[in-house]
Design an enzyme around this catalytic site. Sequence first.
Site, PDB file in Angstrom:
ATOM      1  N   ARG A   1     -13.217  -8.686   1.822  1.00 15.09           N
ATOM      2  CA  ARG A   1     -11.817  -8.385   1.520  1.00 15.09           C
ATOM      3  C   ARG A   1     -10.981  -9.644   1.762  1.00 15.09           C
ATOM      4  NH1 ARG A   1      -9.948  -3.206   1.724  1.00 15.09           N
ATOM      5  NH2 ARG A   1      -8.075  -4.190   0.885  1.00 15.09           N
TER       6      ARG A   1
ATOM      7  N   HIS B   1      -7.564   1.061  -6.187  1.00 14.43           N
ATOM      8  CA  HIS B   1      -7.719   0.149  -5.030  1.00 14.43           C
ATOM      9  C   HIS B   1      -8.407  -1.137  -5.510  1.00 14.43           C
ATOM     10  CE1 HIS B   1      -7.798  -1.193  -1.037  1.00 14.43           C
ATOM     11  NE2 HIS B   1      -8.706  -0.420  -0.492  1.00 14.43           N
TER      12      HIS B   1
ATOM     13  N   GLN C   1     -10.190  -3.857  -3.123  1.00 16.89           N
ATOM     14  CA  GLN C   1     -11.480  -3.429  -2.582  1.00 16.89           C
ATOM     15  C   GLN C   1     -12.613  -3.761  -3.551  1.00 16.89           C
ATOM     16  OE1 GLN C   1     -12.254  -1.823   0.477  1.00 16.89           O
ATOM     17  NE2 GLN C   1     -14.270  -2.460  -0.220  1.00 16.89           N
TER      18      GLN C   1
ATOM     19  N   ASP D   1     -17.650   7.099  -0.690  1.00 12.61           N
ATOM     20  CA  ASP D   1     -16.325   6.966  -0.061  1.00 12.61           C
ATOM     21  C   ASP D   1     -16.036   8.281   0.642  1.00 12.61           C
ATOM     22  OD1 ASP D   1     -13.813   6.066   0.709  1.00 12.61           O
ATOM     23  OD2 ASP D   1     -12.897   6.245  -1.277  1.00 12.61           O
TER      24      ASP D   1
ATOM     25  N   CYS E   1     -16.344   1.503   1.115  1.00 13.17           N
ATOM     26  CA  CYS E   1     -15.166   0.667   1.398  1.00 13.17           C
ATOM     27  C   CYS E   1     -14.727   0.757   2.849  1.00 13.17           C
ATOM     28  CB  CYS E   1     -14.027   1.038   0.459  1.00 13.17           C
ATOM     29  SG  CYS E   1     -13.393   2.714   0.700  1.00 13.17           S
TER      30      CYS E   1
ATOM     31  N   ARG F   1       0.880  -1.173   0.000  1.00 13.80           N
ATOM     32  CA  ARG F   1       0.000   0.000   0.000  1.00 13.80           C
ATOM     33  C   ARG F   1       0.910   1.214   0.000  1.00 13.80           C
ATOM     34  NH1 ARG F   1      -5.182   1.461   3.690  1.00 13.80           N
ATOM     35  NH2 ARG F   1      -6.050   0.110   2.081  1.00 13.80           N
TER      36      ARG F   1
HETATM   37  N1   CP Z   1     -11.125  -0.206   2.746  1.00 14.28           N
HETATM   38  C1   CP Z   1      -9.845  -0.254   3.120  1.00 14.28           C
HETATM   39  O1   CP Z   1      -8.921  -0.460   2.331  1.00 14.28           O
HETATM   40  O2   CP Z   1      -9.644  -0.076   4.467  1.00 14.28           O
HETATM   41  P1   CP Z   1      -8.274   0.111   5.231  1.00 14.28           P
HETATM   42  O3   CP Z   1      -7.729   1.470   4.862  1.00 14.28           O
HETATM   43  O4   CP Z   1      -8.635   0.014   6.677  1.00 14.28           O
HETATM   44  O5   CP Z   1      -7.314  -0.971   4.807  1.00 14.28           O
HETATM   45  N1  NVA Z   2     -10.237   6.806  -0.897  1.00 14.76           N
HETATM   46  C1  NVA Z   2      -9.765   6.343   0.380  1.00 14.76           C
HETATM   47  C2  NVA Z   2      -9.914   4.862   0.504  1.00 14.76           C
HETATM   48  C3  NVA Z   2      -9.490   4.283   1.828  1.00 14.76           C
HETATM   49  C4  NVA Z   2      -9.591   2.795   1.887  1.00 14.76           C
HETATM   50  C5  NVA Z   2      -8.336   6.762   0.590  1.00 14.76           C
HETATM   51  O1  NVA Z   2      -7.531   6.620  -0.332  1.00 14.76           O
HETATM   52  O2  NVA Z   2      -8.011   7.260   1.666  1.00 14.76           O
END
Ligand code: CP
Ligand code: NVA
Length: 308
Positions: free
Chosen positions: A294, A134, A137, A225, A266, A107
């Site tokens: 997930r 992502h 997700q 989101d 998400c 990530r």
């Molecule tokens: N939805 C998601 O990716 O959550 P986290 O940021 O908690 O991993």
């Molecule tokens: N759009 C959000 C998703 C988190 C899982 C971010 O990037 O922070």
Amino acid sequence: MTHFLDIHKTDPSDLRQIIDQAAQMKAARTGRPKGAPDDTQPLAGRMVALIFEKPSTRTRVSFDVGVRQMGGETLVLSGKDMQLGHGETIADTARVMSRYVDLIMIRTFDETVLTEMSEYSDVPVINGLTDRTHPCQIMADILTYEEHRGPIKGKKVVWTGDGNNVCSSFLHAAGQFGFDLTFTGPAQLDPEEEFVGLARKAGSTITIERDAAKAVADADLVVADTWVSMHDSQSSKERRHNMLRPYQVNDALMAHAKPDALFMHCLPAHREEEVTSAVMDGPQSVIFDEAENRLHAQKAVMRWCLGV
Ligand code: CP
Ligand code: NVA
């Protein structure tokens, strides 16, 4: 090398195979304790590195638990504690990590970190979120939709708010799984044109509609989101909130969707901002199924990457 970098970079038949396997693996675990091993142990003897350059709850825990259920082991690493965060190149990090582990999930912020990692890694790399996409997700979201409502092909998905990284992966999925997507949000936060174009080229109807109520009409699925993503500057918060307030998902907005429409997010969510608690905790919401899925979707992604 079978990397899982993005939904539009993965063959539709492979995506379908991943979703089907995730559903089968989930069914096979019904009623078991979370820590119980799966019947088959496809990751036995495998070591998986989970690298986080941003915070995470779901991605971190679901990957870690998933690997263990399949008999593998994990190393959970924070980017800032690695030499990666102190000037070692991504290419060198990738080559070193490949000598120790069988699979890397990362990530990160800039997408180029992910692509460079995948170019230099001798083991598969999985995208656990970048500023731009992502994919894990959305694999979980497809699994969730189909569990509740059957095939997503031909359905109308409405994305509300910011055309962000999660929205981008939804657009990729629209093209690959054959559903339509309407984006409703302010013009300043439109989804990436390139990804809109890709989905249209794949045959999906992609609509941009500024009026949230009109956008949601006849929706099968409404998605929200956060209004401020992890890569957005905190100083943009007030401006974003002012622009995005008309796009809050609440009961009045959901009333325009089909009566059996689902609501997804998400998570993490900001209650009473992008969505009200009434919707999040209401009968149309499947947010915690998404979170659970997930785990199942990513287990199937890892098996696909490793060919096991
Ligand atoms: N939805 C998601 O990716 O959550 P986290 O940021 O908690 O991993
Ligand atoms: N759009 C959000 C998703 C988190 C899982 C971010 O990037 O922070």
